[in-house]
Design a protein around this motif. Structure first.
Motif: not given
Length: 168
Positions: A18-22, A55-57, A62-64
């Motif tokens: 999810a972080i990489w998709s951001i 690191v935080f999200v 329910g979606m990052v």
């Protein structure tokens, strides 16, 4: 932390996709971060998760939708100054994700004993970020002329932004 249905929590290894998709579209665009546009997923995530950063999200329904990393800007006599970086999923812009992340980062830094927060290199043409950080109480304390090679605009200025967390 929860605000308006937005949950901010520490990132886990399961959040890496999810972080990489951001991060990927932001890094590939090459308009806001001093990161090679062809950085690999593994290199990018290693950098994002590197010490001394936590690191935080941001989750919404329910979606990052956003991520930050917050930590010491420099060691030794400057170790009381925090630094942070933020990224929001392109589909989630305008929903208060960045505002929630910066508020969380400042609170977290204060709780960790930091007395100030500094953003070392804010690309001046990133007007949304500049405006958001100013609204959050950061001041422009320095300008680095033509310090960033923007892929469309050529050489543009970078800003140093600062906030005294002890006075906040």
């Amino acid at each position: 932390m929860t605000a308006g249905g937005i949950l901010i929590r520490p990132a886990t290894l399961q959040d890496r996709d999810a972080i990489w998709s951001i991060l990927e579209p932001v890094y590939r665009a090459g308009e806001t971060y001093c990161i090679p546009t062809d950085i690999s997923r593994d290199e990018a995530l290693a950098d994002w998760f590197a010490a001394p950063f936590s690191v935080f999200v941001t989750e919404f329904q329910g979606m990052v939708l956003g991520t930050s990393h917050v930590g010491r800007n420099r060691p030794g006599p400057a170790s009381h100054v925090a630094n942070a970086s933020f990224a929001t999923h392109p589909d989630a812009r305008g929903r208060g994700i960045a505002r929630a992340l910066v508020t969380h980062a400042k609170d977290w830094a204060r709780d960790q004993g930091f007395r100030a927060m500094q953003f070392n290199f804010v690309v001046a043409t990133n007007s949304d970020a500049v405006h958001s950080w100013q609204r959050a109480g950061f001041e422009i304390v320095g300008r680095l002329p033509r310090a960033f090679l923007h892929p469309r605009l050529g050489y543009v200025d970078a800003l140093v932004m600062f906030q005294d967390l002890a006075a906040d």
